[in-house]
Design a protein around this motif. Structure first.
Motif, PDB file in Angstrom:
ATOM      1  N   ASP A 178       0.831  -1.217   0.000  1.00  0.00           N
ATOM      2  CA  ASP A 178       0.000   0.000   0.000  1.00  0.00           C
ATOM      3  C   ASP A 178       0.862   1.262   0.000  1.00  0.00           C
ATOM      4  O   ASP A 178       0.540   2.247  -0.665  1.00  0.00           O
ATOM      5  N   ASP A 179       1.983   1.225   0.724  1.00  0.00           N
ATOM      6  CA  ASP A 179       2.893   2.383   0.742  1.00  0.00           C
ATOM      7  C   ASP A 179       3.558   2.560  -0.617  1.00  0.00           C
ATOM      8  O   ASP A 179       3.752   3.689  -1.070  1.00  0.00           O
ATOM      9  N   LEU A 180       3.917   1.456  -1.251  1.00  0.00           N
ATOM     10  CA  LEU A 180       4.507   1.556  -2.587  1.00  0.00           C
ATOM     11  C   LEU A 180       3.524   2.190  -3.566  1.00  0.00           C
ATOM     12  O   LEU A 180       3.870   3.080  -4.333  1.00  0.00           O
ATOM     13  N   LEU A 181       2.291   1.688  -3.554  1.00  0.00           N
ATOM     14  CA  LEU A 181       1.281   2.211  -4.472  1.00  0.00           C
ATOM     15  C   LEU A 181       1.022   3.697  -4.215  1.00  0.00           C
ATOM     16  O   LEU A 181       0.805   4.467  -5.152  1.00  0.00           O
ATOM     17  N   ALA A 182       1.078   4.115  -2.960  1.00  0.00           N
ATOM     18  CA  ALA A 182       0.877   5.522  -2.630  1.00  0.00           C
ATOM     19  C   ALA A 182       2.017   6.392  -3.167  1.00  0.00           C
ATOM     20  O   ALA A 182       1.801   7.546  -3.521  1.00  0.00           O
ATOM     21  N   ARG A 183       3.226   5.839  -3.243  1.00  0.00           N
ATOM     22  CA  ARG A 183       4.360   6.592  -3.785  1.00  0.00           C
ATOM     23  C   ARG A 183       4.265   6.784  -5.291  1.00  0.00           C
ATOM     24  O   ARG A 183       4.903   7.668  -5.851  1.00  0.00           O
ATOM     25  N   MET A 184       3.496   5.924  -5.936  1.00  0.00           N
ATOM     26  CA  MET A 184       3.378   5.969  -7.390  1.00  0.00           C
ATOM     27  C   MET A 184       2.260   6.909  -7.790  1.00  0.00           C
ATOM     28  O   MET A 184       1.121   6.498  -7.956  1.00  0.00           O
ATOM     29  N   LYS A 185       2.602   8.178  -7.943  1.00  0.00           N
ATOM     30  CA  LYS A 185       1.574   9.166  -8.255  1.00  0.00           C
ATOM     31  C   LYS A 185       1.698   9.639  -9.684  1.00  0.00           C
ATOM     32  O   LYS A 185       2.728   9.920 -10.188  1.00  0.00           O
TER      33      LYS A 185
END
Length: 185
Positions: A178-185
């Motif tokens: 979830d943190d990785l996906l949040a970094r991918m903006k």
């Protein structure tokens, strides 16, 4: 899918000399604050097991350990989770040694099932090589470059399509999906 998914890279367990490595300035250690390699190992094992539970999946993106196989095995048995390894340039043990501890071993792993497609690798992959089509770039979650950042061309501007998860960038703690996906903006 049961459990959580975690990612980490470049632990370099048992690597005594990494504590002497410095940043580009030749002075600043890339792994400050550790008394010795045992302190570094124990900190990373504790941080790993604090977040990764036995039922979770964890992808290690290479360069997990240095030194003797027996020392690596002692650490690997202590690490929680269903482990997967993407081989790095320093993963030199016989493949059977890794197979004892990792459910799968490879070089890259593509994730297309989440809101943002991405590919995991040890090395940052050249951007043209990680597109799903001619027009769509894909994030590259990688290791290898420790405290450094992939930049756009010759500039000093970070390329947002690369996510470096080397332990030096993640407080020596695996990163949740979830943190990785949040970094991918």
């Amino acid at each position: 899918m049961s459990g959580n998914i975690w990612f980490t890279s470049d632990s370099h367990f048992n690597h005594v000399n990494i504590l002497k490595f410095t940043d580009w300035d030749g002075v600043t250690p890339i792994r400050p604050g550790f008394k010795d390699v045992e302190h570094m190992n124990e900190t990373m094992i504790e941080n790993w097991n604090k977040v990764v539970k036995p039922q979770d999946k964890i992808y290690h993106l290479g360069d997990i350990s240095f030194g003797r196989e027996a020392d690596f095995q002692k650490i690997a048995y202590r690490l929680n989770g269903s482990k997967r390894l993407l081989l790095g340039n320093h993963d030199k043990f016989d493949i059977l040694v890794y197979a004892e501890h990792f459910k799968s071993i490879g070089v890259t792993r593509s994730f297309t099932e989440f809101s943002k497609p991405f590919i995991c690798s040890h090395y940052p992959i050249q951007s043209a090589s990680v597109s799903m089509s001619k027009h769509e770039r894909v994030w590259n979650v990688h290791g290898h470059i420790h405290q450094n950042t992939v930049c756009i061309g010759d500039s000093k501007h970070p390329d947002p399509m690369y996510v470096n998860i080397c332990v030096e960038k993640t407080d020596y703690t695996p990163v949740h999906l979830d943190d990785l996906l949040a970094r991918m903006k």
